[in-house]
Enzyme design. Structure first.
Site, PDB file in Angstrom:
ATOM      1  N   MET A   1       0.839  -1.197   0.000  1.00  0.00           N
ATOM      2  CA  MET A   1       0.000   0.000   0.000  1.00  0.00           C
ATOM      3  C   MET A   1       0.878   1.254   0.000  1.00  0.00           C
ATOM      4  O   MET A   1       0.434   2.328   0.394  1.00  0.00           O
ATOM      5  CB  MET A   1      -0.944   0.004   1.200  1.00  0.00           C
ATOM      6  CG  MET A   1      -1.984  -1.106   1.137  1.00  0.00           C
ATOM      7  SD  MET A   1      -3.502  -0.780   2.071  1.00  0.00           S
ATOM      8  CE  MET A   1      -2.862  -0.579   3.728  1.00  0.00           C
TER       9      MET A   1
ATOM     10  N   HIS B   1       8.931   1.043   3.528  1.00  0.00           N
ATOM     11  CA  HIS B   1      10.001   1.062   4.520  1.00  0.00           C
ATOM     12  C   HIS B   1      10.880  -0.164   4.305  1.00  0.00           C
ATOM     13  O   HIS B   1      10.682  -0.933   3.337  1.00  0.00           O
ATOM     14  CB  HIS B   1       9.433   1.105   5.942  1.00  0.00           C
ATOM     15  CG  HIS B   1       8.395   0.056   6.224  1.00  0.00           C
ATOM     16  ND1 HIS B   1       8.663  -1.294   6.229  1.00  0.00           N
ATOM     17  CD2 HIS B   1       7.065   0.181   6.509  1.00  0.00           C
ATOM     18  CE1 HIS B   1       7.565  -1.959   6.518  1.00  0.00           C
ATOM     19  NE2 HIS B   1       6.582  -1.107   6.680  1.00  0.00           N
ATOM     20  N   GLU B   2      11.846  -0.365   5.182  1.00  0.00           N
ATOM     21  CA  GLU B   2      12.812  -1.433   4.987  1.00  0.00           C
ATOM     22  C   GLU B   2      12.158  -2.812   5.002  1.00  0.00           C
ATOM     23  O   GLU B   2      12.657  -3.748   4.361  1.00  0.00           O
ATOM     24  CB  GLU B   2      13.906  -1.348   6.049  1.00  0.00           C
ATOM     25  CG  GLU B   2      15.010  -2.392   5.909  1.00  0.00           C
ATOM     26  CD  GLU B   2      15.700  -2.380   4.545  1.00  0.00           C
ATOM     27  OE1 GLU B   2      16.222  -3.441   4.144  1.00  0.00           O
ATOM     28  OE2 GLU B   2      15.724  -1.312   3.887  1.00  0.00           O
ATOM     29  N   GLY B   3      11.045  -2.948   5.710  1.00  0.00           N
ATOM     30  CA  GLY B   3      10.325  -4.217   5.668  1.00  0.00           C
ATOM     31  C   GLY B   3       9.851  -4.547   4.262  1.00  0.00           C
ATOM     32  O   GLY B   3      10.039  -5.670   3.767  1.00  0.00           O
ATOM     33  N   HIS B   4       9.233  -3.572   3.601  1.00  0.00           N
ATOM     34  CA  HIS B   4       8.825  -3.773   2.208  1.00  0.00           C
ATOM     35  C   HIS B   4      10.031  -4.079   1.322  1.00  0.00           C
ATOM     36  O   HIS B   4       9.983  -4.968   0.463  1.00  0.00           O
ATOM     37  CB  HIS B   4       8.137  -2.517   1.658  1.00  0.00           C
ATOM     38  CG  HIS B   4       6.869  -2.136   2.331  1.00  0.00           C
ATOM     39  ND1 HIS B   4       6.756  -1.002   3.093  1.00  0.00           N
ATOM     40  CD2 HIS B   4       5.647  -2.729   2.349  1.00  0.00           C
ATOM     41  CE1 HIS B   4       5.517  -0.894   3.540  1.00  0.00           C
ATOM     42  NE2 HIS B   4       4.826  -1.942   3.113  1.00  0.00           N
TER      43      HIS B   4
END
Length: 274
Positions: free
Chosen positions: A27, A31-34
């Site tokens: 969405m 961030h670093e997770g994505h």
């Protein structure tokens, strides 16, 4: 990197894509997770596709759809730098045109935890993911384990509707103090950000307790959460990691999860205890 906004245009482009194709649905507000999902999709596939779509169907009345963080230009810059091949960024009207009236309900797995707390949320998630998998037709799709129940919902959707996609669940990415990366972390002020570390501290407490009566673990978790003045607990769960049925005893593989408001910001997190 190509950016495509129309479904028909994406389908034309996808006919020439090298296989396998890996999809990372997002969405935005990346961030670093994505980006950890994006890098894995790049490594494991000949073509990488990232979708950016803030899905109105998964937000309930009074939730933060209008305020949800959006920075498409920054997102596109990060994805281009990461070497993504195609970004699919449709509008709401493109995904849900006038007269749209079909929805996907995955049943019991979507009725617990987040499903109970956010009526209609997983119907919206399942519907948009089903559409994305149908449009992109990836070989693999990548999701983060922070949203563990969402992963179970999508796996059920994929299996029951014979969509034939490999669903890849990737580890939660955390800050050094344990806070799981989330686009909603941007809502936290400095004091709330400090208080938000109580989520991972509480999950770590559950892991340290280990086995035994689940109610005793839940009680210890609640005590820790309630000691944080800025935290308001929505639920604490110790459930079977496959069915999400609440456990009487911590044994086998258990999903320990919680939903907590820090100030006005709703955060979720989980760990799996073997």
């Amino acid at each position: 990197m190509q950016t495509i906004e129309k479904i028909d245009a994406f389908r034309v482009e996808s006919a020439g894509m090298a296989r396998p194709v890996g999809l990372v649905p997002t969405m935005g507000a990346l961030h670093e997770g994505h980006m950890s999902l994006v890098r894995r999709a790049r490594r494991e596939n000949a073509t990488s596709v990232v979708s950016i779509f803030v899905n109105p169907a998964q937000f309930g009345p009074g939730e933060d759809f209008a305020a949800y963080p959006r920075d498409v230009d920054a997102d596109l810059g990060r994805l281009d730098e990461a070497g993504v091949d195609v970004v699919f960024a449709p509008s709401a009207d493109e995904m849900y045109p006038y007269g749209f009236d079909t929805h996907v309900d995955v049943g019991r797995i979507a009725e617990r935890l987040e499903g109970a707390a956010r009526s209609g949320h997983f119907r919206g998630v399942a519907t948009v993911v089903c559409k994305l998998l149908s449009i992109v037709r990836p070989d693999r799709a990548y999701f983060g384990s922070k949203d563990a129940q969402q992963g179970l919902v999508i796996q059920r959707l994929n299996a029951d509707l014979d969509l034939g996609v490999e669903i890849v669940m990737c580890p939660t990415v955390r800050e050094p103090d344990g806070l799981a990366l989330s686009s909603r972390n941007a809502y936290l002020d400095a004091e709330e950000r400090r208080a938000a570390t109580v989520l991972y501290s509480t999950l770590s407490l559950a892991r340290s307790i280990g086995g035994g009566p689940a109610e005793a673990v839940r009680s210890a978790m609640l005590d820790m959460l309630e000691a944080e003045p800025l935290a308001s607990v929505e639920y604490v769960s110790i459930a079977d990691a496959d069915t999400l049925e609440e456990l009487d005893a911590v044994k086998g593989t258990a999903l320990v999860s919680l939903a907590v408001r820090i100030g006005s910001t709703r955060l979720i997190d989980n760990i799996v205890i073997e």
